[in-house]
Design a protein around this motif. Structure first.
Motif, PDB file in Angstrom:
ATOM      1  N   PRO A  42       0.672  -1.050   0.336  1.00 47.28           N
ATOM      2  CA  PRO A  42       0.148  -0.282   0.205  1.00 47.28           C
ATOM      3  C   PRO A  42       1.054   1.056   0.184  1.00 47.28           C
ATOM      4  CG  PRO A  42      -1.224  -1.217   1.475  1.00 47.28           C
ATOM      5  CD  PRO A  42       0.537  -2.452   1.028  1.00 47.28           C
ATOM      6  N   ASN A  43       2.067   1.233   1.065  1.00 44.39           N
ATOM      7  CA  ASN A  43       3.034   2.584   1.206  1.00 44.39           C
ATOM      8  C   ASN A  43       3.391   2.833  -0.287  1.00 44.39           C
ATOM      9  OD1 ASN A  43       1.144   3.258   2.954  1.00 44.39           O
ATOM     10  ND2 ASN A  43       3.262   2.405   4.387  1.00 44.39           N
ATOM     11  N   SER A  44       4.050   1.774  -1.532  1.00 43.77           N
ATOM     12  CA  SER A  44       5.110   2.250  -2.071  1.00 43.77           C
ATOM     13  C   SER A  44       4.252   2.952  -2.773  1.00 43.77           C
ATOM     14  CB  SER A  44       4.999   0.744  -2.761  1.00 43.77           C
ATOM     15  OG  SER A  44       3.900   0.521  -4.059  1.00 43.77           O
ATOM     16  N   VAL A  45       5.589   3.738  -3.873  1.00 42.71           N
ATOM     17  CA  VAL A  45       5.644   4.937  -4.536  1.00 42.71           C
ATOM     18  C   VAL A  45       5.168   4.274  -6.097  1.00 42.71           C
ATOM     19  CG1 VAL A  45       6.842   6.395  -3.733  1.00 42.71           C
ATOM     20  CG2 VAL A  45       7.943   4.301  -5.276  1.00 42.71           C
ATOM     21  N   ASP A  46       5.430   3.292  -6.357  1.00 41.63           N
ATOM     22  CA  ASP A  46       5.333   2.536  -8.095  1.00 41.63           C
ATOM     23  C   ASP A  46       4.062   2.061  -8.011  1.00 41.63           C
ATOM     24  OD1 ASP A  46       5.376  -0.246  -6.904  1.00 41.63           O
ATOM     25  OD2 ASP A  46       8.068   0.179  -6.903  1.00 41.63           O
ATOM     26  N   GLN A  47       2.979   1.633  -6.674  1.00 42.37           N
ATOM     27  CA  GLN A  47       2.063   0.973  -6.593  1.00 42.37           C
ATOM     28  C   GLN A  47       1.422  -0.019  -7.572  1.00 42.37           C
ATOM     29  OE1 GLN A  47      -1.356   2.026  -4.951  1.00 42.37           O
ATOM     30  NE2 GLN A  47       0.819   2.272  -3.829  1.00 42.37           N
ATOM     31  N   GLN A  48       2.802  -1.057  -7.786  1.00 38.93           N
ATOM     32  CA  GLN A  48       3.369  -2.262  -8.813  1.00 38.93           C
ATOM     33  C   GLN A  48       2.101  -3.360  -7.775  1.00 38.93           C
ATOM     34  OE1 GLN A  48       6.413  -4.769  -8.191  1.00 38.93           O
ATOM     35  NE2 GLN A  48       5.830  -5.859 -10.328  1.00 38.93           N
ATOM     36  N   ASN A  49       0.718  -3.926  -8.308  1.00 40.34           N
ATOM     37  CA  ASN A  49       0.339  -4.795  -7.924  1.00 40.34           C
ATOM     38  C   ASN A  49      -0.938  -4.392  -7.335  1.00 40.34           C
ATOM     39  OD1 ASN A  49       1.453  -7.521  -9.307  1.00 40.34           O
ATOM     40  ND2 ASN A  49       2.780  -7.053  -6.739  1.00 40.34           N
ATOM     41  N   ASP A  50      -1.360  -3.348  -7.992  1.00 39.51           N
ATOM     42  CA  ASP A  50      -2.534  -2.292  -7.360  1.00 39.51           C
ATOM     43  C   ASP A  50      -3.845  -2.638  -8.023  1.00 39.51           C
ATOM     44  OD1 ASP A  50      -4.306  -0.612  -5.460  1.00 39.51           O
ATOM     45  OD2 ASP A  50      -3.743   1.314  -7.192  1.00 39.51           O
ATOM     46  N   CYS A  88       6.064   7.825 -20.962  1.00 40.69           N
ATOM     47  CA  CYS A  88       5.315   7.971 -19.898  1.00 40.69           C
ATOM     48  C   CYS A  88       6.601   7.421 -18.025  1.00 40.69           C
ATOM     49  CB  CYS A  88       4.164   6.170 -18.472  1.00 40.69           C
ATOM     50  SG  CYS A  88       3.369   6.749 -17.999  1.00 40.69           S
ATOM     51  N   GLN A  89       7.419   6.611 -18.094  1.00 38.32           N
ATOM     52  CA  GLN A  89       8.304   6.505 -17.275  1.00 38.32           C
ATOM     53  C   GLN A  89       9.223   7.483 -16.925  1.00 38.32           C
ATOM     54  OE1 GLN A  89       9.617   3.283 -14.764  1.00 38.32           O
ATOM     55  NE2 GLN A  89       9.900   5.808 -14.459  1.00 38.32           N
ATOM     56  N   GLU A  90       9.752   8.485 -18.008  1.00 39.04           N
ATOM     57  CA  GLU A  90      10.451   9.759 -18.617  1.00 39.04           C
ATOM     58  C   GLU A  90       9.904  11.089 -17.801  1.00 39.04           C
ATOM     59  OE1 GLU A  90      11.179  10.811 -22.511  1.00 39.04           O
ATOM     60  OE2 GLU A  90      12.150   9.459 -22.639  1.00 39.04           O
ATOM     61  N   LYS A  91       8.034  10.734 -17.465  1.00 43.34           N
ATOM     62  CA  LYS A  91       8.011  11.706 -16.882  1.00 43.34           C
ATOM     63  C   LYS A  91       7.720  11.245 -14.888  1.00 43.34           C
ATOM     64  CE  LYS A  91       5.243  14.847 -18.039  1.00 43.34           C
ATOM     65  NZ  LYS A  91       6.703  15.749 -18.190  1.00 43.34           N
ATOM     66  N   TYR A  92       8.041   9.992 -14.925  1.00 50.04           N
ATOM     67  CA  TYR A  92       7.187   9.958 -13.714  1.00 50.04           C
ATOM     68  C   TYR A  92       9.090   9.512 -12.560  1.00 50.04           C
ATOM     69  CZ  TYR A  92       1.969   9.865 -13.507  1.00 50.04           C
ATOM     70  OH  TYR A  92       1.186   9.764 -13.120  1.00 50.04           O
ATOM     71  N   LYS A 144      10.624   9.444  -9.031  1.00 47.30           N
ATOM     72  CA  LYS A 144      11.900   8.056  -8.438  1.00 47.30           C
ATOM     73  C   LYS A 144      10.661   7.631  -8.593  1.00 47.30           C
ATOM     74  CE  LYS A 144      15.076  10.431  -5.705  1.00 47.30           C
ATOM     75  NZ  LYS A 144      16.271  10.223  -4.688  1.00 47.30           N
ATOM     76  N   VAL A 145       9.774   7.235  -9.614  1.00 48.49           N
ATOM     77  CA  VAL A 145       8.911   6.231  -9.498  1.00 48.49           C
ATOM     78  C   VAL A 145       8.796   5.105 -10.918  1.00 48.49           C
ATOM     79  CG1 VAL A 145       6.207   5.140 -10.321  1.00 48.49           C
ATOM     80  CG2 VAL A 145       6.760   7.407  -8.691  1.00 48.49           C
ATOM     81  N   LYS A 146       9.242   3.758 -10.600  1.00 46.74           N
ATOM     82  CA  LYS A 146       9.900   3.102 -11.662  1.00 46.74           C
ATOM     83  C   LYS A 146       8.163   2.211 -12.110  1.00 46.74           C
ATOM     84  CE  LYS A 146      11.826  -1.518 -12.824  1.00 46.74           C
ATOM     85  NZ  LYS A 146      12.168  -2.326 -11.926  1.00 46.74           N
ATOM     86  N   LEU A 147       7.385   1.840 -13.617  1.00 48.74           N
ATOM     87  CA  LEU A 147       6.740   1.349 -14.360  1.00 48.74           C
ATOM     88  C   LEU A 147       7.117  -0.007 -14.712  1.00 48.74           C
ATOM     89  CD1 LEU A 147       5.081   4.526 -16.467  1.00 48.74           C
ATOM     90  CD2 LEU A 147       4.852   3.750 -13.685  1.00 48.74           C
ATOM     91  N   TYR A 148       6.208  -0.969 -14.499  1.00 48.38           N
ATOM     92  CA  TYR A 148       6.278  -2.019 -14.633  1.00 48.38           C
ATOM     93  C   TYR A 148       5.697  -2.726 -15.991  1.00 48.38           C
ATOM     94  CZ  TYR A 148       8.515  -2.593 -10.228  1.00 48.38           C
ATOM     95  OH  TYR A 148       9.340  -2.041  -8.648  1.00 48.38           O
ATOM     96  N   ASP A 149       5.820  -3.612 -16.792  1.00 51.21           N
ATOM     97  CA  ASP A 149       5.236  -3.847 -17.604  1.00 51.21           C
ATOM     98  C   ASP A 149       3.489  -4.389 -17.195  1.00 51.21           C
ATOM     99  OD1 ASP A 149       5.291  -5.902 -20.009  1.00 51.21           O
ATOM    100  OD2 ASP A 149       4.323  -7.976 -18.960  1.00 51.21           O
ATOM    101  N   SER A 150       3.657  -4.584 -15.943  1.00 45.83           N
ATOM    102  CA  SER A 150       1.786  -5.443 -15.787  1.00 45.83           C
ATOM    103  C   SER A 150       1.098  -3.444 -15.287  1.00 45.83           C
ATOM    104  CB  SER A 150       2.472  -5.757 -14.269  1.00 45.83           C
ATOM    105  OG  SER A 150       2.529  -4.866 -13.039  1.00 45.83           O
ATOM    106  N   GLN A 151       1.704  -2.496 -15.871  1.00 49.32           N
ATOM    107  CA  GLN A 151       0.661  -0.732 -15.803  1.00 49.32           C
ATOM    108  C   GLN A 151       0.444  -0.549 -17.321  1.00 49.32           C
ATOM    109  OE1 GLN A 151       4.335  -0.212 -13.140  1.00 49.32           O
ATOM    110  NE2 GLN A 151       2.265   0.643 -11.392  1.00 49.32           N
ATOM    111  N   THR A 182      -8.115   1.844 -13.113  1.00 47.80           N
ATOM    112  CA  THR A 182      -7.127   3.054 -12.135  1.00 47.80           C
ATOM    113  C   THR A 182      -6.892   3.273 -11.143  1.00 47.80           C
ATOM    114  OG1 THR A 182      -8.890   4.188 -14.098  1.00 47.80           O
ATOM    115  CG2 THR A 182      -8.194   5.714 -12.366  1.00 47.80           C
ATOM    116  N   SER A 183      -5.750   4.041 -11.359  1.00 49.04           N
ATOM    117  CA  SER A 183      -4.362   3.497  -9.982  1.00 49.04           C
ATOM    118  C   SER A 183      -4.222   4.729  -9.313  1.00 49.04           C
ATOM    119  CB  SER A 183      -3.204   2.308 -10.761  1.00 49.04           C
ATOM    120  OG  SER A 183      -2.466   2.095  -9.268  1.00 49.04           O
TER     121      SER A 183
END
Length: 406
Positions: free
Chosen positions: A247-255, A321-325, A329-336, A374-375
């Protein structure tokens, strides 16, 4: 649902002369809500014109008098785009005494093949049931029709130990997958802010359009007024948050999360499941695809919208999108997925957990699939150049199916 474009165009309905008669089918039993017929004090049902001989005979009569043409025009109450051909798809407001099967006055739709009967919770509907949309579609702008996106739900929360109606609030959206399960975001169930506010998920609202009224009624493009059945509130049996969601992660993976309803829901054309991505779509990143997002979230006034609103947007390349975020210091994943980024066109607070929807042509029909959930996004909604981030549903199909119970 933030948007600066409130202009919208209506897809016009046109009734012409037809010389061929169409055979009646199971569609004869389908109704799309109550309405007030023209030149009649009797209540009516919005149904296929082939189920209303009174108007169907007028349709095939030539020449028509001006009064007959006016009556046909004002009797229209929508279009069912699941049916092929203008005659089969035209919906009219028919007096109950003049419709076929007039003894059947139920407000809800009786779906062919017994699909209005209780279905097990571990079965996902086929694309002959899920993802269909009908009636007058609104292009551009943000307004939805009363029966648009019938798979969308509101998650209703209750303050701990409170009993009054004022103790219930909406904080998230979700999407109906089948008779017992709703798909939503993990942060709609595991959320420190909600815990600190002392609220817990209590129930799911289905068949909602305008939170201020029950039942919901709307005036169609031809001036006809139509009313939907009352919305349905079903208590939550349990919530299932992805085991690897932090819940507290900045990247919200597996949301991502599932909500199991305490009882089964019957499908109508105001309560209908969306389709999950098929095998061909599971790995699709949908870059440059046009999508729809919808919800009751905050608008430009920073207040929740009482009516269901929508925004059209495109999926953005994840690298861009990754360049913006990266600045956060947010990492985007294949699941997003990332979508949007146009100024003033965005999801916002309160839209969380709602669907990012893609329309795919299947068997000559447009069928909606849930491409994302929507995450998160920027704190200030609708900033130009900043897409929103969505959980990519296709990456979690196995996870979803393995957690469904009968």
């Amino acid at each position: 649902m933030a948007s600066t474009d409130w202009m919208f165009l209506l897809l016009p309905l046109v009734i012409g002369a037809f010389s061929e008669w169409v055979q009646l089918s199971d569609a004869a039993r389908i109704t799309f809500g109550s309405c007030a017929p023209q030149e009649s004090e009797e209540r009516g049902q919005c149904i296929h014109i082939t189920s209303c001989p009174f108007l169907a005979e007028l349709l095939t009569t030539e020449p028509k008098t001006p009064a007959q043409r006016l009556l046909l025009s004002k009797s229209q109450c929508g279009v069912d785009n699941r049916a092929e051909g203008l005659l089969n798809s035209t919906l009219v407001c028919c007096p109950r005494s003049k419709r076929i099967d007039s003894e059947d006055t139920a407000e809800s739709t009786h779906l062919p093949g017994g699909r209005d009967e209780e279905q097990p919770g571990n079965v996902l509907p086929g694309n002959d049931v899920c993802g269909f949309l009908f009636a007058d579609r609104i292009f551009g702008g943000t307004n939805t029709s009363i029966w648009e996106f019938p798979w969308m739900v509101l998650l209703q929360y209750r303050k701990a130990n409170a009993t009054s109606s004022s103790a219930f609030t909406f904080h998230c959206g979700g999407t109906l997958l089948n008779s017992r399960y709703v798909l939503t975001a993990g942060h709609c169930l595991a959320n420190q802010k909600l815990e600190q506010a002392g609220v817990v998920l209590h129930s799911v609202r289905l068949g909602e359009w305008d939170t201020r009224t029950d039942p919901d009624c709307a005036t169609q493009m031809n001036g006809q007024r139509i009313c939907a059945p009352n919305h349905i509130d079903i208590e939550v049996e349990k919530g299932i948050v992805h085991e690897q969601y932090v819940p507290n992660s900045v990247d919200q993976q597996n949301d991502i999360a599932l909500v199991r309803l305490r009882r089964s829901v019957s499908y109508t054309d105001y309560v209908r499941p969306i389709c999950l991505p098929t095998d061909d779509l599971i790995r699709n990143q949908f870059v440059d695809y046009g999508m729809d997002v919808a919800g009751w979230g905050l608008t430009e006034s920073r207040q929740p919208s009482p009516t269901k609103l929508k925004v059209a947007m495109k999926v953005v390349n994840r690298t861009i999108c990754q360049e913006k975020y990266s600045s956060f210091k947010v990492k985007l994943y294949d699941s997003q997925l990332c979508a949007g980024g146009m100024k003033g066109m965005d999801t916002c607070e309160g839209d969380s957990g709602g669907p990012l929807m893609v329309s795919i042509s299947t068997g000559g029909r447009d069928v909606f699939h849930i491409a994302g959930i929507t995450s998160y996004g920027t704190k200030q909604c609708g900033i130009g150049g900043w897409p929103g981030v969505y959980t990519r549903t296709g990456a979690f199909i196995d996870w979803i199916q393995q957690r469904l119970e009968a």
